[in-house]
Design a protein around this motif. Structure first.
Motif, PDB file in Angstrom:
ATOM      1  N   THR A   1      39.919   0.325  45.104  1.00 14.72           N
ATOM      2  CA  THR A   1      39.910  -1.116  45.350  1.00 14.72           C
ATOM      3  C   THR A   1      39.568  -1.429  46.808  1.00 14.72           C
ATOM      4  N   GLY A   2      38.589  -2.313  46.967  1.00 10.61           N
ATOM      5  CA  GLY A   2      38.147  -2.710  48.295  1.00 10.61           C
ATOM      6  C   GLY A   2      36.936  -1.959  48.801  1.00 10.61           C
ATOM      7  N   ASP A   3      36.586  -0.831  48.174  1.00  6.50           N
ATOM      8  CA  ASP A   3      35.422  -0.059  48.609  1.00  6.50           C
ATOM      9  C   ASP A   3      34.128  -0.825  48.349  1.00  6.50           C
ATOM     10  N   ARG A   4      33.181  -0.642  49.276  1.00  9.37           N
ATOM     11  CA  ARG A   4      31.859  -1.239  49.146  1.00  9.37           C
ATOM     12  C   ARG A   4      30.794  -0.157  49.229  1.00  9.37           C
ATOM     13  N   ALA A   5      29.726  -0.335  48.448  1.00  4.03           N
ATOM     14  CA  ALA A   5      28.638   0.644  48.429  1.00  4.03           C
ATOM     15  C   ALA A   5      27.305  -0.076  48.467  1.00  4.03           C
ATOM     16  N   LEU A   6      26.339   0.565  49.099  1.00  8.08           N
ATOM     17  CA  LEU A   6      25.002  -0.007  49.233  1.00  8.08           C
ATOM     18  C   LEU A   6      23.990   1.061  48.826  1.00  8.08           C
ATOM     19  N   ALA A   7      23.111   0.712  47.876  1.00 10.21           N
ATOM     20  CA  ALA A   7      22.075   1.630  47.401  1.00 10.21           C
ATOM     21  C   ALA A   7      20.711   1.093  47.783  1.00 10.21           C
ATOM     22  N   VAL A   8      19.786   2.007  48.090  1.00  7.57           N
ATOM     23  CA  VAL A   8      18.424   1.634  48.481  1.00  7.57           C
ATOM     24  C   VAL A   8      17.436   2.504  47.719  1.00  7.57           C
ATOM     25  N   ALA A   9      16.357   1.888  47.250  1.00 10.04           N
ATOM     26  CA  ALA A   9      15.246   2.615  46.625  1.00 10.04           C
ATOM     27  C   ALA A   9      13.950   2.027  47.158  1.00 10.04           C
ATOM     28  N   ILE A  10      12.988   2.879  47.455  1.00 12.63           N
ATOM     29  CA  ILE A  10      11.686   2.432  47.935  1.00 12.63           C
ATOM     30  C   ILE A  10      10.608   3.010  47.029  1.00 12.63           C
TER      31      ILE A  10
ATOM     32  N   PRO B   1      35.623  -7.660  33.146  1.00 17.98           N
ATOM     33  CA  PRO B   1      36.151  -6.644  34.074  1.00 17.98           C
ATOM     34  C   PRO B   1      36.992  -5.618  33.327  1.00 17.98           C
ATOM     35  N   SER B   2      37.107  -4.443  33.915  1.00 22.95           N
ATOM     36  CA  SER B   2      37.974  -3.398  33.372  1.00 22.95           C
ATOM     37  C   SER B   2      38.470  -2.574  34.550  1.00 22.95           C
ATOM     38  N   PRO B   3      39.525  -1.776  34.365  1.00 20.77           N
ATOM     39  CA  PRO B   3      40.093  -1.045  35.503  1.00 20.77           C
ATOM     40  C   PRO B   3      39.098  -0.139  36.224  1.00 20.77           C
ATOM     41  N   GLN B   4      38.158   0.448  35.487  1.00 20.14           N
ATOM     42  CA  GLN B   4      37.232   1.373  36.125  1.00 20.14           C
ATOM     43  C   GLN B   4      35.945   0.692  36.599  1.00 20.14           C
ATOM     44  N   ALA B   5      35.780  -0.596  36.341  1.00 20.44           N
ATOM     45  CA  ALA B   5      34.518  -1.271  36.614  1.00 20.44           C
ATOM     46  C   ALA B   5      34.328  -1.576  38.100  1.00 20.44           C
ATOM     47  N   VAL B   6      33.059  -1.671  38.495  1.00 23.03           N
ATOM     48  CA  VAL B   6      32.670  -2.003  39.862  1.00 23.03           C
ATOM     49  C   VAL B   6      31.752  -3.222  39.805  1.00 23.03           C
TER      50      VAL B   6
ATOM     51  N   TRP C   1       4.425  -0.178  47.359  1.00 22.83           N
ATOM     52  CA  TRP C   1       5.400  -0.529  48.378  1.00 22.83           C
ATOM     53  C   TRP C   1       6.345  -1.653  47.935  1.00 22.83           C
ATOM     54  N   ILE C   2       7.426  -1.237  47.288  1.00 21.76           N
ATOM     55  CA  ILE C   2       8.468  -2.147  46.831  1.00 21.76           C
ATOM     56  C   ILE C   2       9.786  -1.728  47.474  1.00 21.76           C
ATOM     57  N   GLN C   3      10.476  -2.686  48.065  1.00 22.04           N
ATOM     58  CA  GLN C   3      11.815  -2.468  48.597  1.00 22.04           C
ATOM     59  C   GLN C   3      12.832  -2.888  47.528  1.00 22.04           C
ATOM     60  N   ALA C   4      13.811  -2.048  47.269  1.00 24.10           N
ATOM     61  CA  ALA C   4      14.809  -2.381  46.258  1.00 24.10           C
ATOM     62  C   ALA C   4      16.166  -1.837  46.698  1.00 24.10           C
ATOM     63  N   GLY C   5      17.212  -2.428  46.152  1.00 27.51           N
ATOM     64  CA  GLY C   5      18.558  -1.959  46.464  1.00 27.51           C
ATOM     65  C   GLY C   5      19.584  -2.809  45.765  1.00 27.51           C
ATOM     66  N   PHE C   6      20.835  -2.395  45.881  1.00 29.18           N
ATOM     67  CA  PHE C   6      21.921  -3.195  45.284  1.00 29.18           C
ATOM     68  C   PHE C   6      23.216  -2.902  46.021  1.00 29.18           C
ATOM     69  N   ALA C   7      24.122  -3.854  45.958  1.00 29.19           N
ATOM     70  CA  ALA C   7      25.414  -3.749  46.621  1.00 29.19           C
ATOM     71  C   ALA C   7      26.524  -3.835  45.579  1.00 29.19           C
ATOM     72  N   LEU C   8      27.531  -2.962  45.731  1.00 24.51           N
ATOM     73  CA  LEU C   8      28.641  -2.884  44.793  1.00 24.51           C
ATOM     74  C   LEU C   8      29.959  -3.031  45.532  1.00 24.51           C
ATOM     75  N   GLU C   9      30.985  -3.518  44.814  1.00 22.29           N
ATOM     76  CA  GLU C   9      32.319  -3.626  45.386  1.00 22.29           C
ATOM     77  C   GLU C   9      33.351  -3.350  44.309  1.00 22.29           C
ATOM     78  N   LYS C  10      34.324  -2.516  44.632  1.00 23.09           N
ATOM     79  CA  LYS C  10      35.417  -2.250  43.697  1.00 23.09           C
ATOM     80  C   LYS C  10      36.483  -3.307  43.880  1.00 23.09           C
ATOM     81  N   VAL C  11      36.768  -4.048  42.808  1.00 21.58           N
ATOM     82  CA  VAL C  11      37.704  -5.188  42.911  1.00 21.58           C
ATOM     83  C   VAL C  11      38.876  -4.983  41.965  1.00 21.58           C
TER      84      VAL C  11
END
Length: 343
Positions: free
Chosen positions: A319-328, A191-196, A333-343
């Motif tokens: 800190t505490g923010d959450r993000a959700l990314a989606v790619a199609i 982890p680092s201060p700027q990492a998600v 036809w592939i569904q893809a995505g990822f979830a991030l959180e600032k901790v």
């Protein structure tokens, strides 16, 4: 022993050459003013970058060129030396050559050697697939710091001598939709201060029995002169299918993480075109999430797009923010995505 968390430490991107707006594109290919206005209104993309000189057709930048630039920017932003990288993964649908793999050319230019490298050939889901591979390998404990790349160049399929006005609309639209670009991430188990933190990566093939929404052909010596387009796209099928496929990704990821839609602060939607992005976002049922998009000013850069979104996103998260990314990916036809959180 629990698997270590994985963190995105930085993102870096690169665009080749000057921006080409719709007016310049229309002038270069002899398209009427109505076409330019149609692109502005119904596609919603204002400008894009090409790795070729539109006057001569000469290739000015390779995928390796822009991939190297993006990687150097990501490494500098993360304050990470190339000697610290022990894994490199790349997603692309348009490698410079079949062999050697473009990921290895980029690694060589960066001075990276003696590490595991992987190149995944895929469309818009390729960047997420590359992220998935890197995250899983970092969580295995065998690696500590990864460089993840995504890059594409549609310009290699662009014939600057073509009569664009005589092409069918399905082929004309590709010149307006797509652009070239590259992106890179530095991932670490430290982890680092700027990492998600990467909370989840989603990849699922959903194309059983479905016709491809996009085909990109490969020509060998024996194929030259064949009367078939290098790129074919069923834009209507994409327009109908992608919003619902994207909404399914959101529902699945939220359920897996036990997150509520109201807890998502940022959404990184699929980036097909400006207008399509608006339609997709309206299907995602994330009314409180801030949209992070770049498509109107970059064009559809394929596997580079999530990195442009992440480059915007990472400095915004607190800190505490959450993000959700989606790619199609519409090719099969592939569904893809990822979830991030600032901790």
């Amino acid at each position: 022993m629990d698997a270590p968390d994985t963190y995105i430490r930085s993102a870096g991107t690169a665009l080749p050459g000057p921006a080409v707006d719709n007016a310049a594109l229309a002038r270069r290919f002899g398209m009427p003013k109505a076409w330019e206005q149609w692109v502005e209104t119904f596609v919603g993309t204002r400008r894009r970058h090409f790795a070729v000189d539109l006057t001569t057709g000469d290739v000015r930048f390779s995928v390796a060129d822009i991939g190297e630039s993006a990687a150097r920017r990501a490494l500098a932003a993360a304050r990470t030396e190339t000697a610290q990288i022990d894994l490199v993964v790349m997603g692309t649908s348009s490698p410079d050559l079949l062999m050697p793999a473009t990921v290895n050319t980029i690694a060589d230019r960066l001075g990276i050697d003696g590490v595991a490298t992987y190149q995944l050939q895929s469309g818009c889901a390729g960047a997420v697939q590359a992220l998935d591979v890197a995250v899983q390998m970092l969580r295995s404990g065998r690696h500590r710091t990864a460089l993840v790349l995504g890059a594409d160049s549609c310009a290699k399929h662009l014939d600057v001598t073509m009569d664009a006005a005589g092409l069918p609309p399905a082929e004309q639209i590709n010149g307006a939709l797509f652009g070239d670009g590259a992106g890179a991430l530095v991932l670490s188990t430290e982890p680092s201060p700027q990492a998600v933190a990467v909370r989840h990566v989603h990849n699922r093939l959903v194309g059983l029995g479905r016709e491809p929404g996009q085909i990109i052909d490969w020509y060998g010596r024996a194929d030259r002169g064949r009367d078939r387009p290098p790129v074919a796209e069923d834009y209507k099928a994409i327009e109908e299918s992608v919003p619902e496929l994207a909404a399914e990704v959101v529902r699945d990821v939220l359920d897996l993480l036990d997150w509520k839609g109201s807890e998502v602060d940022y959404v990184l939607p699929p980036q097909l075109s400006g207008r399509m992005t608006d339609r997709i976002v309206s299907h995602l049922a994330l009314p409180g999430a801030h949209e992070v998009s770049c498509i109107r000013d970059t064009g559809n850069t394929g596997n580079a797009l999530p990195f442009f979104q992440l480059e915007q996103l990472l400095p915004r998260m607190v800190t505490g923010d959450r993000a959700l990314a989606v790619a199609i990916e519409s090719s099969k036809w592939i569904q893809a995505g990822f979830a991030l959180e600032k901790v």
